[in-house]
Design an enzyme around this catalytic site. Structure first.
Site, PDB file in Angstrom:
ATOM      1  N   CYS A  91       1.046  -1.234   0.077  1.00 29.12           N
ATOM      2  CA  CYS A  91      -0.018  -0.002   0.282  1.00 29.12           C
ATOM      3  C   CYS A  91       0.728   1.346   0.140  1.00 29.12           C
ATOM      4  CB  CYS A  91      -1.080   0.024   1.305  1.00 29.12           C
ATOM      5  SG  CYS A  91      -2.267  -1.082   0.872  1.00 29.12           S
ATOM      6  N   ASP A  92       1.985   1.382  -0.297  1.00 25.63           N
ATOM      7  CA  ASP A  92       2.902   2.396  -0.493  1.00 25.63           C
ATOM      8  C   ASP A  92       3.611   2.376  -1.875  1.00 25.63           C
ATOM      9  OD1 ASP A  92       3.933   4.544   0.400  1.00 25.63           O
ATOM     10  OD2 ASP A  92       5.177   4.092   1.924  1.00 25.63           O
TER      11      ASP A  92
END
Length: 467
Positions: free
Chosen positions: A251-252
């Protein structure tokens, strides 16, 4: 109008300065109050600059556009200085904003992109202060609420409380890296750094050194003979597999965490995935609803799109939800997001609406499941990369998503069926759907290739000669 520019300032400042100081302390012993003061002052100065600089200038005039660009640039530089001064979580939000090419003005993204690769480092003590943060945060939120009453951001704080300890546990990061490398081992273009466990602890992580150009650096790719469309396509494959099939999502993916490099031996382009501290695990029910929602969006099935948007918490704001997920206008969603690329006018519409609908956006973010928040952040970052590479809304990316959705839903349906005949039906339907997608992809390839143009010209000539 100055009011419209102020709404843009609210969007940027609220998702940066406000979000940022909502994640720091009021404990004077740790000097958290200094960070809070910087953030409050920065937010106030940015807001004041927009209000006063554009107030007496006719909207739409050349002077207005020039002054607006100057205010954007000054505000972006102030945000960058705030991020560098306060560090920690501030850097993460600055990195996110710097990747939103499709949403924010160029002055912001160009200025904040430096944080992807040249972010200042924080000491371990400073990082641990973020985790110890509890008391005083809610008081700050009440203060900020008075400045921006339309912006609801309690969910940001709750997510930061939950995610920061995981991001700072390096053993957890190492396990995530090995898990995703094994999960996606069939993608030979993906490279994940090897972890040296014998030299790693919760506070120290030693991994294989890998280098390359940032995934949004089109000039680097062209210089090194890397196919931009192939990189964009493969990145879409990676994330479609993570989200729809496995439900375990990195998620980054800001450009500093996704590198590209051409292998000198094989000549193949590799995608290097870094920073595995933050992953979202999707529940099966959420993942299935999300799969079916994207299937509806790709097929422009408005009835099913509304149904699954509501099931995911969007309620009556489902049109806004669809636009946020796809980064397309409502008109494009109705027409079919795979039918046409993003036009310049649609880009302007998206940017304007992001500021105009700020209260509805924040209401929506408060209502959707917590799993959705990191997916929205991930979507933002991926759309930003596609925008930088000029590959947004390509038909191929939607075809890859469709394949993963079909496989995921079929696997789920087979697992719920106790009938051998029913499982065979599901498998046959899956194979037929995938075959149709492959056929359509072949058609698109022929249509855009020299061979395809030659075949079309030949058929046209044969048709005319008949008559």
């Amino acid at each position: 109008m100055a009011r419209r520019a102020l709404k843009l300032a609210s969007l940027v400042a609220a998702t940066s300065g406000i979000y940022l100081y909502g994640n720091k302390f009021l404990d004077p012993n740790d000097f958290g109050v200094v960070r809070v003061g910087r953030a409050i002052a920065t937010t106030a100065v940015i807001t004041y600059d927009y209000l006063t600089s554009l107030r007496s200038v006719p909207y739409g005039s050349e002077e207005y556009d020039f002054l607006k660009s100057q205010v954007h640039l000054r505000s972006a530089e102030r945000l960058r200085e705030l991020c560098c001064a306060n560090r920690g979580t501030f850097i993460k939000v600055g990195q996110h904003l710097g990747a939103l090419d499709y949403l924010l003005p160029e002055e912001y993204t160009r200025t904040l992109k430096v944080l992807h690769s040249q972010a200042p480092q924080s000491t371990r003590q400073e990082i641990e202060q973020v985790i110890r943060e509890e008391l005083g945060k809610e008081v700050l939120l009440l203060v900020v609420k008075q400045i921006f009453p339309d912006f609801e951001f309690m969910w940001l704080v709750e997510e930061a409380k939950k995610n920061l300890p995981l991001e700072l546990d390096f053993l957890n990061e190492g396990r995530n890296a090995e898990k995703v490398a094994h999960m996606l081992k069939n993608f030979d273009f993906l490279k994940v750094p090897r972890i040296y466990w014998e030299l790693s602890t919760r506070r120290v992580l030693l991994m294989e050194f890998m280098e390359g150009g940032q995934v949004n650096d089109r000039a680097y790719m062209e210089k090194n003979g890397i196919n931009v469309n192939e990189i964009s396509r493969n990145l879409g494959k990676l994330y479609s597999e993570m989200i729809f099939v496995n439900g375990f999502v990195h998620c980054d993916p800001h450009p500093g965490n996704v590198l590209v490099k051409k292998c000198p031996v094989s000549g193949k382009a590799h995608i290097i995935l870094l920073d595995h501290g933050l992953y979202q695990v999707l529940s099966e029910s959420f993942r299935m609803d999300y799969c079916r929602l994207w299937q509806a969006l790709i097929k422009a099935d408005m009835k099913r799109m509304q149904k699954y948007s509501r099931r995911l918490g969007a309620g009556d704001l489902y049109p806004l939800f669809a636009c946020m997920l796809t980064a397309r206008s409502w008109e494009s969603v109705n027409r079919g997001i795979d039918r046409s690329p993003v036009s310049a006018s649609e880009d302007v519409e998206i940017r304007s609406n992001a500021a105009a609908y700020l209260p509805q956006i924040t209401q929506l973010l408060n209502n959707v499941p917590r799993q959705m928040l990191l997916l929205l952040k991930t979507n933002d970052l991926l759309r930003g990369i596609e925008s930088a590479l000029h590959t947004r809304a390509s038909a191929t990316s939607f075809l890859n998503m469709s394949r993963c959705c079909i496989r995921a839903v079929s696997t789920y349906q087979r697992s719920r069926s106790h009938s051998l005949y029913r499982r065979a039906q599901i498998t046959l339907a899956e194979a037929l759907s995938l075959w149709q997608i492959n056929l359509y992809e072949l058609f698109l390839w022929l249509k855009g290739s020299q061979l395809g143009n030659w075949v079309i010209a030949l058929l046209s000539r044969m048709h005319h000669s008949t008559y």
